[in-house]
Design an enzyme around this catalytic site. Structure first.
Site, PDB file in Angstrom:
ATOM      1  N   TYR A 133      14.067   2.468 -11.252  1.00  0.00           N
ATOM      2  CA  TYR A 133      13.126   2.753 -11.393  1.00  0.00           C
ATOM      3  C   TYR A 133      12.416   1.371 -12.450  1.00  0.00           C
ATOM      4  O   TYR A 133      11.036   1.140 -12.108  1.00  0.00           O
ATOM      5  CB  TYR A 133      12.761   3.966 -12.349  1.00  0.00           C
ATOM      6  CG  TYR A 133      11.316   4.202 -12.933  1.00  0.00           C
ATOM      7  CD1 TYR A 133      10.377   4.405 -12.208  1.00  0.00           C
ATOM      8  CD2 TYR A 133      11.226   4.393 -14.402  1.00  0.00           C
ATOM      9  CE1 TYR A 133       8.907   4.657 -12.733  1.00  0.00           C
ATOM     10  CE2 TYR A 133      10.106   4.559 -14.891  1.00  0.00           C
ATOM     11  CZ  TYR A 133       8.988   4.648 -14.006  1.00  0.00           C
ATOM     12  OH  TYR A 133       7.675   4.904 -14.762  1.00  0.00           O
ATOM     13  N   ARG A 140       5.811  -3.463  -8.963  1.00  0.00           N
ATOM     14  CA  ARG A 140       4.369  -2.922  -8.872  1.00  0.00           C
ATOM     15  C   ARG A 140       3.468  -3.742  -9.962  1.00  0.00           C
ATOM     16  O   ARG A 140       2.371  -4.192  -9.394  1.00  0.00           O
ATOM     17  CB  ARG A 140       4.675  -1.508  -9.580  1.00  0.00           C
ATOM     18  CG  ARG A 140       3.170  -0.871  -9.729  1.00  0.00           C
ATOM     19  CD  ARG A 140       3.221   0.621 -10.177  1.00  0.00           C
ATOM     20  NE  ARG A 140       4.058   0.905 -11.135  1.00  0.00           N
ATOM     21  CZ  ARG A 140       4.206   2.181 -11.599  1.00  0.00           C
ATOM     22  NH1 ARG A 140       3.580   3.327 -10.763  1.00  0.00           N
ATOM     23  NH2 ARG A 140       4.746   2.692 -12.577  1.00  0.00           N
ATOM     24  N   GLU A 313       9.271  17.059 -14.088  1.00  0.00           N
ATOM     25  CA  GLU A 313       7.992  16.460 -14.162  1.00  0.00           C
ATOM     26  C   GLU A 313       7.047  17.407 -13.200  1.00  0.00           C
ATOM     27  O   GLU A 313       7.230  17.741 -12.281  1.00  0.00           O
ATOM     28  CB  GLU A 313       8.240  14.934 -13.488  1.00  0.00           C
ATOM     29  CG  GLU A 313       6.689  14.144 -13.681  1.00  0.00           C
ATOM     30  CD  GLU A 313       7.183  12.889 -13.103  1.00  0.00           C
ATOM     31  OE1 GLU A 313       8.047  12.059 -13.625  1.00  0.00           O
ATOM     32  OE2 GLU A 313       6.364  12.352 -12.369  1.00  0.00           O
TER      33      GLU A 313
HETATM   34  C1  3EB Z   1       6.528   9.338 -18.029  1.00  0.00           C
HETATM   35  O1  3EB Z   1       5.351   9.923 -18.645  1.00  0.00           O
HETATM   36  C2  3EB Z   1       6.974  10.087 -16.863  1.00  0.00           C
HETATM   37  O2  3EB Z   1       6.011   5.181 -13.003  1.00  0.00           O
HETATM   38  O3  3EB Z   1       3.931   5.735 -11.738  1.00  0.00           O
HETATM   39  C3  3EB Z   1       5.009   9.688 -14.458  1.00  0.00           C
HETATM   40  C4  3EB Z   1       4.069   9.469 -13.586  1.00  0.00           C
HETATM   41  C5  3EB Z   1       6.064   9.066 -14.840  1.00  0.00           C
HETATM   42  C6  3EB Z   1       3.910   8.208 -13.307  1.00  0.00           C
HETATM   43  C7  3EB Z   1       4.856   6.117 -12.576  1.00  0.00           C
HETATM   44  C8  3EB Z   1       6.189   7.519 -14.123  1.00  0.00           C
HETATM   45  C9  3EB Z   1       5.012   7.397 -13.092  1.00  0.00           C
HETATM   46  O4  3EB Z   1       6.489   7.864 -18.199  1.00  0.00           O
HETATM   47  C10 3EB Z   1       7.297   9.220 -15.655  1.00  0.00           C
END
Ligand code: 3EB
Length: 323
Positions: A133, A140, A313
């Site tokens: 990730y 990105r 999530e």
């Molecule tokens: C967070 O709040 C949980 O990397 O695009 C949520 C939504 C999360 C989008 C992203 C990651 C992403 O960090 C993870």
């Protein structure tokens, strides 16, 4: 139809020529009490429609349709490397995908991204000295910078989830209306996460609010049991679900504050719930019933979440006509 995202563990026989992705995830369904067998999980699709006949096109690996107001696109790339580039395959592939997306949006004149959906295999896996990730976040952010896009503040809503297998899969919705980027006062903005979550912060806002003139559309990003920047309630799925809904309620409140009216409620959102352990489904559903307080619309999928200690999530979308 502009396009669709379909969630299915089995390949889909699709006989229409629409940009769509199949995200390889298993839909979790209620046990059928009459025979105690799980019901056959059907493919669930999120379909984006237009009032007018859209124009279809392809740009490198992207397939898209657009109608003059809105563009929906998809890209799926197998992870691969240029030997001259030391970055990991996932990082390079992510940067390639996002550069193609921004190139297309610049070319066709759809400057504003409302929402990105990101799916990758083995999101918590570790290679090249970094969690996958975090490799994704590097690629990105590099693409955002290379494409002269903001990497803080005015950034799109998004989600990022892990599937069992499959290529890097990204869908996006863009348009001509500048969205309002919404943050959550209970959480540090993700683009400001400290370095202990990876060398580059994730590039997304907590929600985006698109005011088309006739409708107010709210895209709530993937939301988890995070307060400040820290995971709270590790190993307690009920408490993580409650905390996640408190976060979504705070985002909804922030959106309503922008609108100056209580358009959005926990009860009028469409939810997609990503569940790490399918055995937790009933606990999660019961917490949602108690906290949302009215019958709610939700799809549940088995997925990996981007921090090892997160068990859930939740993302949401809603549209309200302007009164
Ligand atoms: C967070 O709040 C949980 O990397 O695009 C949520 C939504 C999360 C989008 C992203 C990651 C992403 O960090 C993870």
């Amino acid at each position: 139809m502009l396009g669709a995202l379909c969630f299915s563990s089995a390949p889909l026989a699709v006989n229409f020529d629409v940009p769509f992705i199949r995200v390889p995830m298993t839909a979790l369904v209620e046990m059928n009490l009459s025979n105690a067998e799980p019901m056959q999980p059907d493919a669930g699709c999120e379909v984006w429609l237009s009032d007018v006949e859209p124009v279809a096109g392809q740009h490198h690996a992207i397939r898209y349709r657009h109608d003059g107001n809105t563009l929906f696109g998809i890209i799926q790339l197998e992870e691969s490397v240029l030997e001259t580039d030391p970055a990991s395959p996932l990082q390079q592939t992510t940067e390639r995908a996002y550069r193609q997306i921004f190139e297309l949006l610049d070319k066709l004149g759809y400057p504003f991204v409302y929402r990105f959906w990101n799916y990758m295999a083995d999101i918590n896996g570790y290679s090249h000295g970094l969690e996958r990730y975090r490799q994704f976040n590097l690629g990105r952010q590099d693409a955002f910078i290379a494409s002269a896009r903001d990497v803080a503040g005015n950034v799109p809503a998004a989600c990022a989830l892990g599937s069992a297998d499959g290529p890097l899969t990204i869908a996006f919705l863009a348009g001509h209306t500048p969205p309002l980027a919404i943050e959550n006062p209970r959480q540090l903005s993700a683009y400001e996460y400290p370095q202990n979550y990876g060398p580059r912060s994730p590039t997304f806002s907590r929600a985006s609010l698109v005011r088309t003139g006739t409708d107010d559309v709210l895209f709530v990003s993937g939301t988890a049991s995070i307060v400040g920047h820290a995971t709270v309630h590790p190993a307690d799925v009920a408490a993580q679900t409650r905390e996640t809904l408190v976060n979504i309620a705070a985002i909804v409140q922030a959106a309503n504050d922008q609108l100056g009216q209580p358009s959005f409620t926990l009860g009028n959102l469409f939810y997609r719930v990503y569940v790490r352990q399918s055995r937790d489904l009933d606990i999660i559903r019961n917490v949602m019933l108690a906290q949302i307080g009215v019958p709610f619309q939700a799809v549940f999928l088995q997925a990996d979440v981007c921090r090892q200690d997160l068990l859930i999530e939740i993302e949401a979308t809603a549209s309200q006509p302007v009164k």
